[in-house]
Design a protein around this motif. Structure first.
Motif, PDB file in Angstrom:
ATOM      1  N   GLY A 253       0.793  -1.235   0.000  1.00 39.24           N
ATOM      2  CA  GLY A 253       0.000   0.000   0.000  1.00 39.24           C
ATOM      3  C   GLY A 253       0.820   1.276   0.000  1.00 39.24           C
ATOM      4  O   GLY A 253       0.273   2.365   0.068  1.00 39.24           O
ATOM      5  N   ALA A 254       2.155   1.139  -0.050  1.00 34.40           N
ATOM      6  CA  ALA A 254       3.018   2.332   0.024  1.00 34.40           C
ATOM      7  C   ALA A 254       3.522   2.746  -1.352  1.00 34.40           C
ATOM      8  O   ALA A 254       3.575   1.937  -2.271  1.00 34.40           O
ATOM      9  CB  ALA A 254       4.218   2.050   0.935  1.00 34.40           C
ATOM     10  N   GLN A 255       3.889   4.004  -1.450  1.00 36.73           N
ATOM     11  CA  GLN A 255       4.645   4.475  -2.611  1.00 36.73           C
ATOM     12  C   GLN A 255       6.109   4.139  -2.310  1.00 36.73           C
ATOM     13  O   GLN A 255       6.603   4.457  -1.233  1.00 36.73           O
ATOM     14  CB  GLN A 255       4.528   5.999  -2.741  1.00 36.73           C
ATOM     15  CG  GLN A 255       3.112   6.519  -2.709  1.00 36.73           C
ATOM     16  CD  GLN A 255       2.527   6.628  -4.099  1.00 36.73           C
ATOM     17  OE1 GLN A 255       3.247   6.602  -5.096  1.00 36.73           O
ATOM     18  NE2 GLN A 255       1.224   6.740  -4.168  1.00 36.73           N
ATOM     19  N   ILE A 256       6.782   3.504  -3.263  1.00 37.81           N
ATOM     20  CA  ILE A 256       8.191   3.157  -3.034  1.00 37.81           C
ATOM     21  C   ILE A 256       9.084   4.183  -3.719  1.00 37.81           C
ATOM     22  O   ILE A 256       8.910   4.490  -4.898  1.00 37.81           O
ATOM     23  CB  ILE A 256       8.500   1.734  -3.521  1.00 37.81           C
ATOM     24  CG1 ILE A 256       7.679   0.726  -2.704  1.00 37.81           C
ATOM     25  CG2 ILE A 256       9.996   1.433  -3.406  1.00 37.81           C
ATOM     26  CD1 ILE A 256       7.829  -0.713  -3.133  1.00 37.81           C
ATOM     27  N   ILE A 257      10.015   4.742  -2.942  1.00 35.46           N
ATOM     28  CA  ILE A 257      10.890   5.787  -3.470  1.00 35.46           C
ATOM     29  C   ILE A 257      12.337   5.315  -3.357  1.00 35.46           C
ATOM     30  O   ILE A 257      12.798   4.976  -2.260  1.00 35.46           O
ATOM     31  CB  ILE A 257      10.704   7.093  -2.663  1.00 35.46           C
ATOM     32  CG1 ILE A 257       9.246   7.554  -2.745  1.00 35.46           C
ATOM     33  CG2 ILE A 257      11.640   8.187  -3.175  1.00 35.46           C
ATOM     34  CD1 ILE A 257       8.866   8.574  -1.694  1.00 35.46           C
ATOM     35  N   PHE A 258      13.041   5.267  -4.473  1.00 42.28           N
ATOM     36  CA  PHE A 258      14.421   4.791  -4.479  1.00 42.28           C
ATOM     37  C   PHE A 258      15.379   5.978  -4.567  1.00 42.28           C
ATOM     38  O   PHE A 258      15.255   6.795  -5.460  1.00 42.28           O
ATOM     39  CB  PHE A 258      14.633   3.857  -5.673  1.00 42.28           C
ATOM     40  CG  PHE A 258      15.975   3.182  -5.668  1.00 42.28           C
ATOM     41  CD1 PHE A 258      16.147   1.949  -5.042  1.00 42.28           C
ATOM     42  CD2 PHE A 258      17.068   3.769  -6.290  1.00 42.28           C
ATOM     43  CE1 PHE A 258      17.390   1.326  -5.031  1.00 42.28           C
ATOM     44  CE2 PHE A 258      18.315   3.155  -6.273  1.00 42.28           C
ATOM     45  CZ  PHE A 258      18.473   1.933  -5.649  1.00 42.28           C
ATOM     46  N   THR A 259      16.296   6.095  -3.641  1.00 39.09           N
ATOM     47  CA  THR A 259      17.253   7.210  -3.697  1.00 39.09           C
ATOM     48  C   THR A 259      18.681   6.684  -3.700  1.00 39.09           C
ATOM     49  O   THR A 259      18.932   5.584  -3.267  1.00 39.09           O
ATOM     50  CB  THR A 259      17.088   8.180  -2.514  1.00 39.09           C
ATOM     51  OG1 THR A 259      17.528   7.529  -1.328  1.00 39.09           O
ATOM     52  CG2 THR A 259      15.664   8.630  -2.350  1.00 39.09           C
TER      53      THR A 259
END
Lengths: 105, 163
Positions: free
Chosen positions: B157-163
């Motif tokens: 259910g989350a937005q996945i953000i790759f940094t």
């Protein structure tokens, strides 16, 4: 812009639903805003945060960062999140009659 | 109006100062807005939560064409100069001063703050095995060492953000 009826008073709000005029604020207004935010009773600990935020805003023109707030008010991060669940910076600012905080931290 | 973001999962994969901070700022910012947040450290990003490394995070002055002196809008730093001993230390201390002015805390304090704000912090199992690390190598705020599968489970259910 919006005007709302609060406890028999007409108050102007900004686009974010925060109080437009700093000086329209008093403890009754704070109680009403708190209820809107789902906080039914403002305790002594809430007031410490609210009063610290108003003092900071008066001096610097913006709400303090969470880091500064927790260091100087004596309310730590955990407690702050417990007092103002789901978004302490914005909620506390709203209840304190301040605009939405501008900072990122 | 579009639907509000309720939950984010932020992956930090690089170990330089500019590799670690953006993810920390985003995680903290999410909690400030009442958004659920999970931080996942992988590869060299793990340096941000390794006890012996997290206070020594630096900016890379070599291989960084955007490196300018004396400030961000100054002329570019010639690549070979970036390799002069002490250059990375110098650039790091300059930037830390600027960050302190903005009330951005040092990595260790930031991790404590983010953890206290209710964000869960995890280390990547594959990297932990590859680097021969154990749970004891990490700062106490780390909630666990998890596999990529568990990461996806926790990110439901989350937005996945790759940094």
């Amino acid at each position: 812009m919006e005007t709302i009826d609060f406890i028999g008073r007409k108050l102007e709000l900004d686009a974010d639903g925060h109080l437009k005029n700093f000086n329209d604020w008093d403890k009754e207004v704070a109680q009403e805003f708190a209820k809107l935010e789902g906080i039914n009773e403002l305790t002594e600990r809430h007031w410490i945060v609210i009063e610290y935020m108003r003092k900071e805003f008066k001096e610097n023109g913006d709400a303090p960062s969470i880091r500064k707030l927790t260091k100087e008010s004596g309310v730590d991060t955990k407690e702050l999140y417990a007092l103002f669940p789901k978004g302490p910076a914005k909620k506390a600012a709203k209840i304190a009659g301040l605009p939405k905080p501008k900072g990122c931290i | 109006m579009s639907e509000k973001i309720e939950k984010v999962s932020i992956i930090i994969s690089r170990g330089s100062l500019d590799g670690i901070y953006p993810g920390l700022i985003m995680a903290n910012g999410a909690r400030m807005e009442g958004i659920e947040a999970t931080l996942f450290f992988t590869f060299f990003g793990l340096h941000g939560i390794i006890n012996k490394k997290m206070d020594k995070i630096k900016i890379a002055t070599v291989g960084n064409p955007a490196m300018c002196v004396p400030s961000a809008m100054g002329p570019g730093l010639p690549t070979w100069m970036g390799a002069i001993p002490g250059m990375s230390w110098f650039a790091t201390s300059m930037m830390k001063k600027e960050m302190e002015k903005l009330d951005i805390p040092p990595v260790r304090e930031f991790i404590e703050m983010i953890s206290d704000a209710g964000c869960e912090i995890y280390a990547c199992k594959a990297t932990v095995d590859m680097f021969h690390l154990t749970k004891d190598d990490f700062c106490p705020q780390v909630n666990g060492i998890i596999s990529v599968g568990e990461f996806y489970e926790k990110s439901a259910g989350a937005q996945i953000i790759f940094t």
